[in-house]
Design an enzyme around this catalytic site. Sequence first.
Site, PDB file in Angstrom:
ATOM      1  N   LYS A 259      13.535 -10.247  -9.645  1.00 14.43           N
ATOM      2  CA  LYS A 259      14.328  -9.245  -8.926  1.00 14.43           C
ATOM      3  C   LYS A 259      15.805  -9.374  -9.323  1.00 14.43           C
ATOM      4  O   LYS A 259      16.236 -10.442  -9.743  1.00 14.43           O
ATOM      5  CB  LYS A 259      14.218  -9.490  -7.413  1.00 14.43           C
ATOM      6  CG  LYS A 259      12.863  -9.183  -6.809  1.00 14.43           C
ATOM      7  CD  LYS A 259      12.868  -9.515  -5.318  1.00 14.43           C
ATOM      8  CE  LYS A 259      11.512  -9.260  -4.690  1.00 14.43           C
ATOM      9  NZ  LYS A 259      11.201  -7.846  -4.551  1.00 14.43           N
ATOM     10  N   ARG A 333       0.322  -7.674  -2.581  1.00 11.71           N
ATOM     11  CA  ARG A 333      -1.030  -7.080  -2.572  1.00 11.71           C
ATOM     12  C   ARG A 333      -2.077  -8.056  -3.108  1.00 11.71           C
ATOM     13  O   ARG A 333      -3.252  -7.941  -2.763  1.00 11.71           O
ATOM     14  CB  ARG A 333      -1.027  -5.755  -3.337  1.00 11.71           C
ATOM     15  CG  ARG A 333      -0.678  -5.852  -4.779  1.00 11.71           C
ATOM     16  CD  ARG A 333      -0.211  -4.531  -5.374  1.00 11.71           C
ATOM     17  NE  ARG A 333       1.127  -4.168  -4.915  1.00 11.71           N
ATOM     18  CZ  ARG A 333       1.772  -3.058  -5.284  1.00 11.71           C
ATOM     19  NH1 ARG A 333       1.192  -2.196  -6.118  1.00 11.71           N
ATOM     20  NH2 ARG A 333       2.985  -2.800  -4.841  1.00 11.71           N
TER      21      ARG A 333
END
Length: 486
Positions: A259, A333
Amino acid sequence: GLVLGVYSSEKDDGAAQFTSAGDAFDSLVSGKLRALLSQCGPPLKKGKTRIFHGLHQDFPSVVVVGLGKKNAGVNEQENWNEGKENIRTAVAVGCRQIQDLEIPCVEVDPCGDAQAAAEGAVLGLHEYNELKQKKKPVVTPQLHGSAESDTWQKGVIYAEGQNLARYLMEAPANYMTPIKFAEHIEQKLRSFSNVKVHIRQESWITTQEMGAFLSVAKGSAEPPIFLEIHYLGSANTDDSPLVFVGKGVTFDSGGISLKPSSGMDAMRADMGGAATVCSAIVTAAALNLPLNIIGLAPLCENMPSGKANKPGDVVRAKNGKTIQVDNTDAEGRLLLADALCYAHNFNARAIVNAATLTGAMDVALGSAATGVFTNSSWLWTHLYEASILTGDRVWRMPLFEHYTKQVTDCPLADVSNIGKYSRAGGACTAAAFLKEFVTASHWAHLDIAGVMSNKDEVPYLRKGMAGRPTRTLVEFAARLSQDSHS
């Protein structure tokens, strides 16, 4: 200190319309409060305050707060109960003014809804300052009068539940590691005889063949934990449970798909899903809700290292499906895939997962509401009705086959962890990915990325991690416990 509510005037003469507690106090001081209010300018607007000193020896400082219209109820346009929201906001503002005056105790006018007043007081005063030497003075809010003490106490429990989630999310990642998170929840549940907490270590996760979860965890030096909570509140312990699943990434660097550094510190709250579902179970236990709940939280860090997932790697989930990891920052996920497979072991009445899953959810709805993707209209209705009462709103999002094709059209594996059209419909393709690991007919996925933190949007929460939608999950569980026709 004392916080009293006053309604907006229905007429133009501007005479203050007090709550019953306000009227009683005004009588006690021979009408001085009403007189002072009318002398100091126009009528109080919603959420605005005036402070009076020296009116009564028991209450050296009295804060009067605007409650808005007297009979405000459910606002169809806003999807919430406006009266309750007005009370939460007004009480929070009033209590903070008492705190600024460094008065250690405040009595709060129930304002016609003691639960909402308690929530406003307890949520409004909360602040994470564990690690500061200089702390704000602690203020203890109490109910003014004794008429609605049970309802007030219920509001306190609801708000403390959300504050627990805020505490867990706000704590720095070096203080809230996977094991420390699990131990903190275990300690909160220790006093309940009908709760069992299992802190599962990496060896257990391996025997469960949770390859997707382990692939994320292996990049970090912190070992993963699978937290499993059983709350047996139903008279029949064999009743089908409600299963809550929460994403527990205690720090998310993005892994190899790193990130940007700006704002990365906020990723200490990427375990917001685990924080809200675990806090909801702690609250359900405190309220002694008559239903069974199981909580599942896969906990780990997502870090870049020589052992970390690489873009293009293929991992195998618990149900045997292979997953191509095209972006290591779509890691939540992967944890949830394995936890959702495991959730099917419990003959669940419903499976509800919560996760700070996608930046796309924040783009879609901002902080106004939690996005809900569900295969069950029955489940959606319960969540939606609960959110109207709590003011912590939910909004239904699509689970179309249209999105499924974008994750199952994958070159190397059964599914890809990102949609093939990159960012388009990112929250929807993430939900479609999760659906590949669900066979239960009542399942809902709550994407809480947009509601993770608060700047100033929710006036009764300070700036910082929001702990949303804990109260909606609790209210949903409470409604489910009353709904015997499911």
